[in-house]
Design an enzyme around this catalytic site. Structure first.
Site, mmCIF file in Angstrom:
data_model
loop_
_atom_site.group_PDB
_atom_site.id
_atom_site.type_symbol
_atom_site.label_atom_id
_atom_site.label_comp_id
_atom_site.label_asym_id
_atom_site.label_seq_id
_atom_site.Cartn_x
_atom_site.Cartn_y
_atom_site.Cartn_z
ATOM 1 N N ASP A 32 29.250 35.679 -2.089
ATOM 2 C CA ASP A 32 29.419 34.232 -2.237
ATOM 3 C C ASP A 32 28.711 33.789 -3.521
ATOM 4 O O ASP A 32 27.601 34.256 -3.812
ATOM 5 C CB ASP A 32 28.809 33.531 -1.014
ATOM 6 C CG ASP A 32 29.234 32.079 -0.892
ATOM 7 O OD1 ASP A 32 29.837 31.716 0.123
ATOM 8 O OD2 ASP A 32 28.947 31.301 -1.826
ATOM 9 N N ASN A 88 33.739 28.409 9.568
ATOM 10 C CA ASN A 88 34.011 26.978 9.682
ATOM 11 C C ASN A 88 35.512 26.701 9.739
ATOM 12 O O ASN A 88 36.281 27.282 8.970
ATOM 13 C CB ASN A 88 33.408 26.243 8.483
ATOM 14 C CG ASN A 88 31.900 26.443 8.373
ATOM 15 O OD1 ASN A 88 31.218 26.494 9.390
ATOM 16 N ND2 ASN A 88 31.389 26.566 7.160
ATOM 17 N N GLN A 95 34.273 23.174 6.582
ATOM 18 C CA GLN A 95 35.148 24.072 5.815
ATOM 19 C C GLN A 95 35.538 23.389 4.504
ATOM 20 O O GLN A 95 36.109 22.305 4.517
ATOM 21 C CB GLN A 95 36.417 24.428 6.616
ATOM 22 C CG GLN A 95 37.274 25.472 5.918
ATOM 23 C CD GLN A 95 38.528 25.857 6.702
ATOM 24 O OE1 GLN A 95 38.913 25.184 7.655
ATOM 25 N NE2 GLN A 95 39.170 26.931 6.285
ATOM 26 N N HIS A 101 37.925 32.305 6.252
ATOM 27 C CA HIS A 101 36.921 33.268 5.780
ATOM 28 C C HIS A 101 35.753 33.285 6.753
ATOM 29 O O HIS A 101 35.506 32.312 7.473
ATOM 30 C CB HIS A 101 36.431 32.926 4.368
ATOM 31 C CG HIS A 101 35.979 31.513 4.211
ATOM 32 N ND1 HIS A 101 36.859 30.461 4.017
ATOM 33 C CD2 HIS A 101 34.747 30.963 4.256
ATOM 34 C CE1 HIS A 101 36.184 29.335 3.921
ATOM 35 N NE2 HIS A 101 34.896 29.601 4.077
ATOM 36 N N HIS A 103 31.621 33.931 6.881
ATOM 37 C CA HIS A 103 30.370 34.095 6.128
ATOM 38 C C HIS A 103 29.514 35.146 6.824
ATOM 39 O O HIS A 103 29.286 35.073 8.039
ATOM 40 C CB HIS A 103 29.558 32.794 6.130
ATOM 41 C CG HIS A 103 30.206 31.644 5.431
ATOM 42 N ND1 HIS A 103 29.861 31.269 4.158
ATOM 43 C CD2 HIS A 103 31.159 30.774 5.832
ATOM 44 C CE1 HIS A 103 30.585 30.212 3.806
ATOM 45 N NE2 HIS A 103 31.376 29.887 4.804
HETATM 46 P P1 AMP Z 1 33.210 26.996 3.589
HETATM 47 O O1 AMP Z 1 32.346 25.795 3.301
HETATM 48 O O2 AMP Z 1 32.972 27.609 4.938
HETATM 49 O O3 AMP Z 1 34.678 26.687 3.344
HETATM 50 O O4 AMP Z 1 32.745 28.101 2.561
HETATM 51 C C1 AMP Z 1 33.227 28.203 1.277
HETATM 52 C C2 AMP Z 1 32.292 29.148 0.560
HETATM 53 O O5 AMP Z 1 32.986 29.685 -0.546
HETATM 54 C C3 AMP Z 1 31.009 28.515 0.014
HETATM 55 O O6 AMP Z 1 29.887 29.216 0.547
HETATM 56 C C4 AMP Z 1 31.134 28.696 -1.491
HETATM 57 O O7 AMP Z 1 29.891 28.973 -2.098
HETATM 58 C C5 AMP Z 1 32.078 29.857 -1.608
HETATM 59 N N1 AMP Z 1 32.905 29.933 -2.803
HETATM 60 C C6 AMP Z 1 33.727 28.970 -3.278
HETATM 61 N N2 AMP Z 1 34.376 29.429 -4.383
HETATM 62 C C7 AMP Z 1 33.963 30.692 -4.576
HETATM 63 C C8 AMP Z 1 34.263 31.706 -5.546
HETATM 64 N N3 AMP Z 1 35.125 31.473 -6.539
HETATM 65 N N4 AMP Z 1 33.643 32.901 -5.429
HETATM 66 C C9 AMP Z 1 32.774 33.143 -4.433
HETATM 67 N N5 AMP Z 1 32.443 32.230 -3.491
HETATM 68 C C10 AMP Z 1 33.021 31.029 -3.566
#
Ligand code: AMP
Ligand code: ZN
Length: 137
Positions: A32, A88, A95, A101, A103
């Site tokens: 991440d 999420n 989300q 995805h 975590h």
């Molecule tokens: P969520 O809030 O559960 O949708 O999580 C989205 C996650 O994606 C967050 O922890 C972000 O830091 C991560 N994220 C968003 N864009 C990228 C990216 N290009 N590469 C790696 N992580 C990302």
């Protein structure tokens, strides 16, 4: 299927570079970019699904098995003390990327992170009503 307007489709299928920890036919696991802790990773299916509601059962089953495999490896390599698995669904649940995805968040004693909720105190009636709503016809 992949969606052209989805960043996680692009990452999972290798069109956008990422720090890949693991890859197979179904998933890519990446670091991440905004980690909660050292080693915070995301498991991303290569086929698009908005969320868990939308995910095929077979992929959903495989996801937990892979999560366990990744956790064991990361525990060994990072020497973390614990793990949070966070997933999420929907904006109200936090989300931000509408591609399913999971975590994988390694935890370390004293890491100062907070992943959780405020405890509420519903009445017996409220708990019974919720139970009946979920289990009833
Ligand atoms: P969520 O809030 O559960 O949708 O999580 C989205 C996650 O994606 C967050 O922890 C972000 O830091 C991560 N994220 C968003 N864009 C990228 C990216 N290009 N590469 C790696 N992580 C990302
Ligand atoms: Zn997608």
């Amino acid at each position: 299927m992949k969606r052209d307007d989805c960043i996680f489709c692009k990452i999972a299928n290798g069109e956008i570079p990422s720090r890949t920890l693991y890859e197979d036919e179904t998933f890519r696991v990446i670091l991440d970019l905004g980690p909660a802790t050292k080693g915070h990773a995301l498991m991303i299916p290569k086929d698009h699904a908005d969320d868990l509601y939308d995910l095929p059962d077979q992929t959903a089953s495989a996801a937990l098995v892979l999560a366990k495999k990744m956790m064991l490896r990361m525990k060994d390599r990072l020497q973390c003390d614990g793990f949070n698995i966070v997933q999420n669904n929907g904006e109200s649940a936090g989300q931000t990327v509408r591609h399913f995805h999971i975590h994988l968040i390694p935890r370390y004693v004293g890491d100062g992170q907070q992943i959780g909720w405020k405890v509420t105190n519903p009445s017996d009636e409220e708990l019974n009503e919720i139970k009946d709503r979920i289990t009833g016809e």
